[in-house]
Scaffold this motif. Structure first.
Motif, mmCIF file in Angstrom:
data_model
loop_
_atom_site.group_PDB
_atom_site.id
_atom_site.type_symbol
_atom_site.label_atom_id
_atom_site.label_comp_id
_atom_site.label_asym_id
_atom_site.label_seq_id
_atom_site.Cartn_x
_atom_site.Cartn_y
_atom_site.Cartn_z
ATOM 1 N N UNK A 103 17.013 -0.818 8.152
ATOM 2 C CA UNK A 103 16.572 -1.270 6.837
ATOM 3 C C UNK A 103 15.330 -0.502 6.400
ATOM 4 N N UNK A 104 15.172 -0.390 5.097
ATOM 5 C CA UNK A 104 13.964 0.168 4.494
ATOM 6 C C UNK A 104 13.250 -0.992 3.814
ATOM 7 N N UNK A 105 12.093 -1.363 4.332
ATOM 8 C CA UNK A 105 11.429 -2.593 3.907
ATOM 9 C C UNK A 105 10.097 -2.259 3.235
ATOM 10 N N UNK A 106 9.919 -2.748 2.016
ATOM 11 C CA UNK A 106 8.665 -2.608 1.285
ATOM 12 C C UNK A 106 7.984 -3.971 1.264
ATOM 13 N N UNK A 107 6.760 -4.022 1.766
ATOM 14 C CA UNK A 107 6.034 -5.291 1.936
ATOM 15 C C UNK A 107 4.854 -5.274 0.969
ATOM 16 N N UNK A 108 4.836 -6.179 0.005
ATOM 17 C CA UNK A 108 3.879 -6.076 -1.092
ATOM 18 C C UNK A 108 2.968 -7.285 -1.220
ATOM 19 N N UNK A 109 1.803 -7.009 -1.773
ATOM 20 C CA UNK A 109 0.870 -8.051 -2.180
ATOM 21 C C UNK A 109 -0.171 -7.390 -3.074
ATOM 22 N N UNK A 110 -1.138 -8.161 -3.519
ATOM 23 C CA UNK A 110 -2.199 -7.607 -4.351
ATOM 24 C C UNK A 110 -3.193 -6.830 -3.491
ATOM 25 N N UNK A 111 -4.015 -6.040 -4.150
ATOM 26 C CA UNK A 111 -4.873 -5.074 -3.453
ATOM 27 C C UNK A 111 -5.773 -5.725 -2.407
ATOM 28 N N UNK A 112 -6.326 -6.889 -2.705
ATOM 29 C CA UNK A 112 -7.290 -7.515 -1.803
ATOM 30 C C UNK A 112 -6.696 -7.859 -0.447
ATOM 31 N N UNK A 113 -5.389 -8.044 -0.382
ATOM 32 C CA UNK A 113 -4.734 -8.459 0.864
ATOM 33 C C UNK A 113 -4.158 -7.304 1.659
ATOM 34 N N UNK A 114 -4.166 -6.077 1.113
ATOM 35 C CA UNK A 114 -3.378 -4.999 1.714
ATOM 36 C C UNK A 114 -3.888 -4.557 3.080
ATOM 37 N N UNK A 115 -5.186 -4.422 3.254
ATOM 38 C CA UNK A 115 -5.715 -3.969 4.541
ATOM 39 C C UNK A 115 -5.363 -4.949 5.651
ATOM 40 N N UNK A 116 -5.531 -6.228 5.377
ATOM 41 C CA UNK A 116 -5.199 -7.275 6.338
ATOM 42 C C UNK A 116 -3.690 -7.277 6.618
ATOM 43 N N UNK A 117 -2.904 -7.178 5.575
ATOM 44 C CA UNK A 117 -1.449 -7.144 5.695
ATOM 45 C C UNK A 117 -0.996 -5.951 6.532
ATOM 46 N N UNK A 118 -1.538 -4.785 6.243
ATOM 47 C CA UNK A 118 -1.179 -3.571 6.970
ATOM 48 C C UNK A 118 -1.486 -3.691 8.458
ATOM 49 N N UNK A 119 -2.600 -4.331 8.801
ATOM 50 C CA UNK A 119 -2.973 -4.459 10.208
ATOM 51 C C UNK A 119 -1.964 -5.294 10.975
ATOM 52 N N UNK A 120 -1.451 -6.362 10.368
ATOM 53 C CA UNK A 120 -0.435 -7.179 11.032
ATOM 54 C C UNK A 120 0.885 -6.435 11.165
ATOM 55 N N UNK A 121 1.266 -5.700 10.124
ATOM 56 C CA UNK A 121 2.528 -4.960 10.169
ATOM 57 C C UNK A 121 2.488 -3.894 11.259
ATOM 58 N N UNK A 122 1.427 -3.119 11.300
ATOM 59 C CA UNK A 122 1.332 -2.043 12.288
ATOM 60 C C UNK A 122 1.260 -2.587 13.709
ATOM 61 N N UNK A 123 0.603 -3.720 13.901
ATOM 62 C CA UNK A 123 0.433 -4.279 15.243
ATOM 63 C C UNK A 123 1.720 -4.866 15.804
ATOM 64 N N UNK A 124 2.683 -5.189 14.949
ATOM 65 C CA UNK A 124 3.855 -5.930 15.406
ATOM 66 C C UNK A 124 5.175 -5.175 15.321
ATOM 67 N N UNK A 125 5.136 -3.933 14.872
ATOM 68 C CA UNK A 125 6.371 -3.154 14.819
ATOM 69 C C UNK A 125 6.354 -2.058 15.873
ATOM 70 N N UNK A 126 7.463 -1.858 16.570
ATOM 71 C CA UNK A 126 7.559 -0.718 17.485
ATOM 72 C C UNK A 126 7.337 0.580 16.718
ATOM 73 N N UNK A 127 6.849 1.575 17.398
ATOM 74 C CA UNK A 127 6.493 2.834 16.736
ATOM 75 C C UNK A 127 7.656 3.439 15.967
ATOM 76 N N UNK A 128 8.881 3.290 16.490
ATOM 77 C CA UNK A 128 10.027 3.913 15.827
ATOM 78 C C UNK A 128 10.392 3.208 14.520
ATOM 79 N N UNK A 129 9.932 1.963 14.345
ATOM 80 C CA UNK A 129 10.257 1.223 13.123
ATOM 81 C C UNK A 129 9.144 1.281 12.078
#
Length: 233
Positions: A103-129
């Motif tokens: 799947x190609x997944x786009x995960x969105x929110x407003x600007x103020x939440x993006x850094x926090x959101x990105x940290x959770x996404x990167x920490x929980x996905x295997x490198x290949x995903x």
């Protein structure tokens, strides 16, 4: 942002919201979500609607492989992370060409939440995903030019129906992102009369059906599509 009205309490639910992290098990992965109520409030904690929709995606026989998925008002990112994990496919060779059918997944929110959101996404996905999940700014009704119209197979939202003044912009965003084949899945707890008002507005533009109800958490999942679709997934 994935904001919802919230009244402080002293029970288990309130303690869970104020915890610095929450752990879940989906798609054969343990997911550790960082929370930050003190800094970002309700946009930085996991709500029941997200958990219920994650479970529905996992057990509902919905095939996300090789699909384009977008999450609105992602908050902590749990739902988008689970969609990416569930959409994991394989590298397929055809006539000497190699392609990834994940799947190609786009995960969105407003600007103020993006850094926090990105940290959770990167920490929980295997490198290949990780390349298959993109965190991107989206303010409903305002950033639509950054998203190709009708380009998504699935639109996901958990507890994003909260402020009546955003309803028109949310509907505008859904219409922009949808094609005739797009499936919208919205998970929510019906708290107020205005929530019913939004569902009425949604039904004015889409065919809407309740596809799941979790009585233990009082969470509804609605499926919406353009036209008169009532197709199985």
């Amino acid at each position: 942002m994935a904001l919802v009205p919230y009244e402080e309490g002293t029970g288990w639910g309130a303690r869970q919201l104020h915890s610095s992290s929450a752990t879940y098990r989906f798609a054969s992965h343990t997911i550790l979500i960082r929370q930050d109520w003190q800094r970002l409030g309700v946009a930085a904690v996991v709500w029941d609607a997200a958990v219920v929709l994650c479970a529905y995606l996992e057990i509902g026989g919905i095939d996300l492989r090789d699909r384009s998925v977008i999450e609105l008002g992602a908050g902590t990112g749990l739902l988008g992370i689970v969609a990416t994990l569930l959409g994991k496919g394989f590298f397929v060779c055809s006539f000497k060409a190699v392609y990834n059918c994940s799947a190609r997944v786009t995960i969105t929110d407003r600007a103020a939440a993006l850094e926090f959101l990105e940290s959770n996404v990167q920490a929980n996905l295997p490198s290949e995903l990780r390349p298959r999940a993109v965190v991107k700014e989206l303010t409903w009704g305002k950033d639509l030019g950054n998203f190709p119209p009708g380009a998504f197979d699935f639109i996901l939202g958990a507890d994003i129906v909260y402020l009546e003044e955003t309803f028109a912009e949310l509907l505008q965003t859904l219409e922009h992102l949808c094609s005739e084949q797009t499936v919208i899945l919205l998970s929510c707890r019906i708290r107020y009369e205005r929530d019913h008002k939004f569902l009425k507005m949604l039904r004015g533009r889409f065919s809407v059906y309740e596809v799941h109800y979790d009585s233990s958490k009082d969470i509804h999942i609605y499926k919406a599509q353009r036209g008169s679709h009532k197709d199985d997934f």
